[in-house]
Write a protein that holds these residues in place. Structure first.
Motif, PDB file in Angstrom:
ATOM      1  N   LEU A 110       0.830  -1.207   0.000  1.00  0.00           N
ATOM      2  CA  LEU A 110       0.000   0.000   0.000  1.00  0.00           C
ATOM      3  C   LEU A 110       0.864   1.256   0.000  1.00  0.00           C
ATOM      4  CD1 LEU A 110      -2.639  -0.997   2.705  1.00  0.00           C
ATOM      5  CD2 LEU A 110      -2.942  -1.037   0.225  1.00  0.00           C
ATOM      6  N   PRO A 111       0.427   2.302  -0.706  1.00  0.00           N
ATOM      7  CA  PRO A 111       1.126   3.592  -0.634  1.00  0.00           C
ATOM      8  C   PRO A 111       1.000   4.197   0.759  1.00  0.00           C
ATOM      9  CG  PRO A 111      -0.392   3.485  -2.507  1.00  0.00           C
ATOM     10  CD  PRO A 111      -0.705   2.314  -1.633  1.00  0.00           C
ATOM     11  N   ALA A 112       1.757   5.236   0.987  1.00  0.00           N
ATOM     12  CA  ALA A 112       1.695   5.929   2.278  1.00  0.00           C
ATOM     13  C   ALA A 112       0.313   6.523   2.510  1.00  0.00           C
ATOM     14  CB  ALA A 112       2.752   7.029   2.317  1.00  0.00           C
ATOM     15  N   MET A 113      -0.087   6.548   3.765  1.00  0.00           N
ATOM     16  CA  MET A 113      -1.282   7.240   4.243  1.00  0.00           C
ATOM     17  C   MET A 113      -2.599   6.631   3.772  1.00  0.00           C
ATOM     18  SD  MET A 113       0.232   9.268   6.161  1.00  0.00           S
ATOM     19  CE  MET A 113      -1.217  10.121   6.783  1.00  0.00           C
ATOM     20  N   VAL A 114      -2.605   5.377   3.387  1.00  0.00           N
ATOM     21  CA  VAL A 114      -3.858   4.701   3.055  1.00  0.00           C
ATOM     22  C   VAL A 114      -4.495   4.213   4.355  1.00  0.00           C
ATOM     23  CG1 VAL A 114      -4.916   2.710   1.933  1.00  0.00           C
ATOM     24  CG2 VAL A 114      -3.144   4.007   0.745  1.00  0.00           C
ATOM     25  N   GLY A 115      -5.714   4.641   4.610  1.00  0.00           N
ATOM     26  CA  GLY A 115      -6.393   4.234   5.834  1.00  0.00           C
ATOM     27  C   GLY A 115      -6.986   2.843   5.704  1.00  0.00           C
ATOM     28  N   MET A 116      -6.977   2.114   6.790  1.00  0.00           N
ATOM     29  CA  MET A 116      -7.568   0.776   6.803  1.00  0.00           C
ATOM     30  C   MET A 116      -8.190   0.518   8.166  1.00  0.00           C
ATOM     31  SD  MET A 116      -4.034  -1.488   6.920  1.00  0.00           S
ATOM     32  CE  MET A 116      -3.043  -0.238   6.070  1.00  0.00           C
ATOM     33  N   HIS A 117      -9.168  -0.400   8.189  1.00  0.00           N
ATOM     34  CA  HIS A 117      -9.751  -0.906   9.428  1.00  0.00           C
ATOM     35  C   HIS A 117      -9.747  -2.422   9.348  1.00  0.00           C
ATOM     36  CE1 HIS A 117     -11.192   3.259   9.513  1.00  0.00           C
ATOM     37  NE2 HIS A 117     -11.280   3.112  10.821  1.00  0.00           N
ATOM     38  N   ILE A 118      -9.506  -3.056  10.482  1.00  0.00           N
ATOM     39  CA  ILE A 118      -9.249  -4.498  10.476  1.00  0.00           C
ATOM     40  C   ILE A 118     -10.138  -5.205  11.489  1.00  0.00           C
ATOM     41  CG2 ILE A 118      -7.474  -6.275  10.661  1.00  0.00           C
ATOM     42  CD1 ILE A 118      -5.400  -3.979  10.359  1.00  0.00           C
ATOM     43  N   ASP A 119     -10.759  -6.305  11.063  1.00  0.00           N
ATOM     44  CA  ASP A 119     -11.491  -7.200  11.963  1.00  0.00           C
ATOM     45  C   ASP A 119     -10.620  -8.425  12.257  1.00  0.00           C
ATOM     46  OD1 ASP A 119     -13.615  -5.466  11.632  1.00  0.00           O
ATOM     47  OD2 ASP A 119     -14.598  -6.727  10.121  1.00  0.00           O
ATOM     48  N   PHE A 120     -10.737  -8.922  13.490  1.00  0.00           N
ATOM     49  CA  PHE A 120     -10.038 -10.141  13.902  1.00  0.00           C
ATOM     50  C   PHE A 120     -11.094 -11.132  14.393  1.00  0.00           C
ATOM     51  CE2 PHE A 120      -7.270  -6.532  14.420  1.00  0.00           C
ATOM     52  CZ  PHE A 120      -6.052  -6.948  13.903  1.00  0.00           C
ATOM     53  N   PRO A 121     -11.701 -11.908  13.501  1.00  0.00           N
ATOM     54  CA  PRO A 121     -12.854 -12.737  13.891  1.00  0.00           C
ATOM     55  C   PRO A 121     -12.507 -14.000  14.659  1.00  0.00           C
ATOM     56  CG  PRO A 121     -12.328 -13.086  11.587  1.00  0.00           C
ATOM     57  CD  PRO A 121     -11.422 -11.987  12.057  1.00  0.00           C
ATOM     58  N   GLU A 122     -11.222 -14.407  14.650  1.00  0.00           N
ATOM     59  CA  GLU A 122     -10.878 -15.696  15.242  1.00  0.00           C
ATOM     60  C   GLU A 122      -9.744 -15.628  16.259  1.00  0.00           C
ATOM     61  OE1 GLU A 122      -9.926 -18.136  11.912  1.00  0.00           O
ATOM     62  OE2 GLU A 122     -11.948 -18.051  11.038  1.00  0.00           O
ATOM     63  N   ALA A 123      -9.222 -14.454  16.574  1.00  0.00           N
ATOM     64  CA  ALA A 123      -8.053 -14.336  17.439  1.00  0.00           C
ATOM     65  C   ALA A 123      -8.360 -14.744  18.880  1.00  0.00           C
ATOM     66  CB  ALA A 123      -7.528 -12.903  17.406  1.00  0.00           C
ATOM     67  N   THR A 124      -7.479 -15.523  19.474  1.00  0.00           N
ATOM     68  CA  THR A 124      -7.593 -15.932  20.880  1.00  0.00           C
ATOM     69  C   THR A 124      -6.207 -15.915  21.511  1.00  0.00           C
ATOM     70  OG1 THR A 124      -7.241 -18.291  20.438  1.00  0.00           O
ATOM     71  CG2 THR A 124      -9.522 -17.469  20.309  1.00  0.00           C
ATOM     72  N   LEU A 125      -6.173 -16.064  22.827  1.00  0.00           N
ATOM     73  CA  LEU A 125      -4.890 -16.150  23.524  1.00  0.00           C
ATOM     74  C   LEU A 125      -4.094 -17.362  23.059  1.00  0.00           C
ATOM     75  CD1 LEU A 125      -5.924 -15.205  27.171  1.00  0.00           C
ATOM     76  CD2 LEU A 125      -4.442 -13.876  25.647  1.00  0.00           C
ATOM     77  N   GLU A 126      -4.807 -18.458  22.778  1.00  0.00           N
ATOM     78  CA  GLU A 126      -4.139 -19.687  22.352  1.00  0.00           C
ATOM     79  C   GLU A 126      -3.751 -19.643  20.879  1.00  0.00           C
ATOM     80  OE1 GLU A 126      -7.108 -19.611  23.887  1.00  0.00           O
ATOM     81  OE2 GLU A 126      -6.324 -20.046  25.902  1.00  0.00           O
ATOM     82  N   GLN A 127      -4.546 -18.937  20.063  1.00  0.00           N
ATOM     83  CA  GLN A 127      -4.293 -18.854  18.622  1.00  0.00           C
ATOM     84  C   GLN A 127      -4.345 -17.384  18.187  1.00  0.00           C
ATOM     85  OE1 GLN A 127      -3.436 -21.245  16.438  1.00  0.00           O
ATOM     86  NE2 GLN A 127      -3.385 -22.766  18.072  1.00  0.00           N
ATOM     87  N   PRO A 128      -3.308 -16.615  18.524  1.00  0.00           N
ATOM     88  CA  PRO A 128      -3.312 -15.201  18.143  1.00  0.00           C
ATOM     89  C   PRO A 128      -2.998 -15.022  16.655  1.00  0.00           C
ATOM     90  CG  PRO A 128      -1.241 -15.767  19.209  1.00  0.00           C
ATOM     91  CD  PRO A 128      -2.121 -16.987  19.319  1.00  0.00           C
ATOM     92  N   THR A 129      -3.350 -13.862  16.129  1.00  0.00           N
ATOM     93  CA  THR A 129      -2.927 -13.518  14.774  1.00  0.00           C
ATOM     94  C   THR A 129      -1.542 -12.886  14.845  1.00  0.00           C
ATOM     95  OG1 THR A 129      -3.827 -11.272  14.810  1.00  0.00           O
ATOM     96  CG2 THR A 129      -5.300 -13.036  14.090  1.00  0.00           C
ATOM     97  N   GLN A 130      -0.800 -13.041  13.765  1.00  0.00           N
ATOM     98  CA  GLN A 130       0.488 -12.362  13.650  1.00  0.00           C
ATOM     99  C   GLN A 130       0.657 -11.890  12.211  1.00  0.00           C
ATOM    100  OE1 GLN A 130       4.517 -14.330  13.524  1.00  0.00           O
ATOM    101  NE2 GLN A 130       4.738 -13.378  15.545  1.00  0.00           N
ATOM    102  N   CYS A 131       1.003 -10.627  12.059  1.00  0.00           N
ATOM    103  CA  CYS A 131       1.330 -10.118  10.733  1.00  0.00           C
ATOM    104  C   CYS A 131       2.480  -9.129  10.868  1.00  0.00           C
ATOM    105  CB  CYS A 131       0.120  -9.464  10.061  1.00  0.00           C
ATOM    106  SG  CYS A 131      -0.183  -7.771  10.550  1.00  0.00           S
ATOM    107  N   THR A 132       3.107  -8.829   9.735  1.00  0.00           N
ATOM    108  CA  THR A 132       4.210  -7.878   9.733  1.00  0.00           C
ATOM    109  C   THR A 132       3.873  -6.734   8.794  1.00  0.00           C
ATOM    110  OG1 THR A 132       5.331  -9.025   7.925  1.00  0.00           O
ATOM    111  CG2 THR A 132       5.915  -9.670  10.183  1.00  0.00           C
ATOM    112  N   ALA A 133       4.434  -5.583   9.095  1.00  0.00           N
ATOM    113  CA  ALA A 133       4.313  -4.414   8.220  1.00  0.00           C
ATOM    114  C   ALA A 133       5.711  -3.840   8.046  1.00  0.00           C
ATOM    115  CB  ALA A 133       3.372  -3.385   8.829  1.00  0.00           C
TER     116      ALA A 133
END
Length: 303
Positions: A84-107
Motif C-alpha cells: 500500500l502507498p503511504a497514508m492509506v487508511g484501513m480498518h481491520i477485523d479479527f474474527p478468530e483471534a484468541t490467547l491460544e491462537q493469536p494472529t500475527q502479521c508484519t508491516a
C-alpha cells in the motif's frame, strides 16, 4: 483454493513486550526500513491502522478481514501480501483471534527515497522492453506469495531482527532483490488481468491460450513474437522473473486446474491442458501446487 507460500512465524511477544491484546506492536528499525510485528489475542472489530510510508504487509498466522478505502472488505490469510502507498487508511477485523491462537502479521515500512532509488536504478540500467517504466502499481496491491517472494521476505526479516553488525548492508541488498521480485510478480498479475503495457507479452499470452493443447516450443514462441531466442528470454526474465517455457508450464497448470474443477477427471485435464503423459502431469502438478490433481479436486469439493 489458491496456491500459497507461507512466511515463517516470528517469535511472539514475551513478558513486558505484550502491552495490549489488540495489535500489540514491536518495531525493529534500520536506516530506511522498519519492521513492525503485530499480534492480536482476542476477537476485535474495525481496528484502525495507517502508515506514513509505503508498506508491505504480510499475514503470517491467523485471519483478518481488511477494510480499505473504496475497496470491498476481503479476507486476509497467511501466504498473502498487501502493498500500500503511504497514508492509506484501513480498518481491520479479527474474527478468530484468541490467547491460544493469536494472529500475527508484519508491516515493513519503506522510506520513499529508498524505493525510488531501486526503481530509478532499474529504469536506467534495466529498462522494460516495451513502453512503460518500472513502478509499483497501487491497483495490484493484493498478492499471493511466490516461493521467491516468501524466501526473500523470510531472509529479510531474519536479518532485521538479528544481531549481525552488518545487518544494514545485508538488509539493503535483500530488500533490493525483494523489490525486483515484487515488481515481477505485479507484471505477471498485470498480464493475467490484461493490464500489461507490453504488447508482445500480451500477444504471446493469447497465443499460448489459444494453442494450449498443442506442442509449444521456444522456437514457436520466437516466431509468434518475431524475436530472437535471446531477446525473448531476456524479456520474460526481466519483466516476469521466469523463462518463456516456465510461463507456458504455469499456464498449462492453470488450465489443468480449471478442467479438474469442471470434469473431476485427471486424464481429461492432463490432455486438455497440453500435457501428453499422465504420470508426468501428476508429478509436475504435485511439485508446483503441493498436492496431486486428485487431492486438488477433493480439496475444492470439501471447501
Amino acid at each position: 483454493m489458491r496456491d500459497r507460500t507461507l512466511i515463517h512465524t516470528l517469535p511472539f511477544s514475551q513478558g513486558r513486550e505484550l502491552s495490549t491484546l489488540v495489535e500489540n506492536r514491536r518495531a525493529f528499525t534500520l536506516d530506511s526500513l522498519e519492521l513492525n510485528i503485530y499480534e492480536t489475542y482476542r476477537v476485535s472489530e474495525y481496528v484502525p491502522l495507517r502508515f506514513d510510508d509505503l508498506v508491505m504487509i504480510n499475514m503470517i498466522q491467523g485471519k483478518k478481514i481488511m477494510h480499505l478505502e473504496q475497496i470491498k472488505a476481503f479476507d486476509y490469510l497467511p501466504g498473502q501480501m498487501i502493498v500500500l502507498p503511504a497514508m492509506v487508511g484501513m480498518h481491520i477485523d479479527f474474527p478468530e483471534a484468541t490467547l491460544e491462537q493469536p494472529t500475527q502479521c508484519t508491516a515493513l515500512t519503506i522510506r520513499k527515497e529508498k524505493i525510488e532509488a531501486v526503481l530509478d536504478y532499474l529504469n536506467e540500467f534495466y529498462p522494460k522492453e516495451q513502453l512503460g517504466r518500472w513502478h509499483i502499481d497501487p491497483e495490484l496491491f493484493h498478492l499471493y506469495n511466490s516461493n521467491e517472494l516468501a524466501e526473500l521476505v523470510n531472509k529479510l526479516f531474519q536479518i532485521i531482527i538479528g544481531e549481525n553488525p552488518l545487518k544494514d548492508v545485508l538488509a539493503d541488498l535483500t530488500f533490493k532483490e525483494l523489490t525486483i521480485r515484487l515488481l515481477q510478480s505485479q507484471s505477471l498479475m498485470a498480464l493475467k488481468l490484461l493490464k500489461s503495457t507490453n504488447k508482445v507479452l500480451m500477444h504471446l499470452q493469447e497465443f499460448i491460450r489459444k494453442n494450449i493443447t498443442e506442442k509449444i516450443s521456444i522456437d514457436l514462441l520466437e516466431k509468434a513474437a518475431h524475436m530472437s531466442k535471446a531477446s525473448l528470454t531476456r524479456m520474460f526474465n526481466r519483466e516476469l522473473g521466469l523463462s518463456p517455457m516456465e510461463y507456458v508450464i504455469q499456464q498449462r497448470i492453470s488450465k489443468a486446474k480449471q478442467l479438474l474443477l469442471l470434469t473431476r477427471n485427471v486424464k481429461e485435464s492432463c490432455f486438455g491442458s497440453g500435457f501428453n503423459d499422465v504420470n508426468y502431469f501428476v508429478r509436475l502438478f504435485k511439485n508446483r501446487v503441493g498436492i496431486t490433481p486428485g487431492a486438488f479436486v477433493l480439496a475444492q469439493c470439501q471447501g
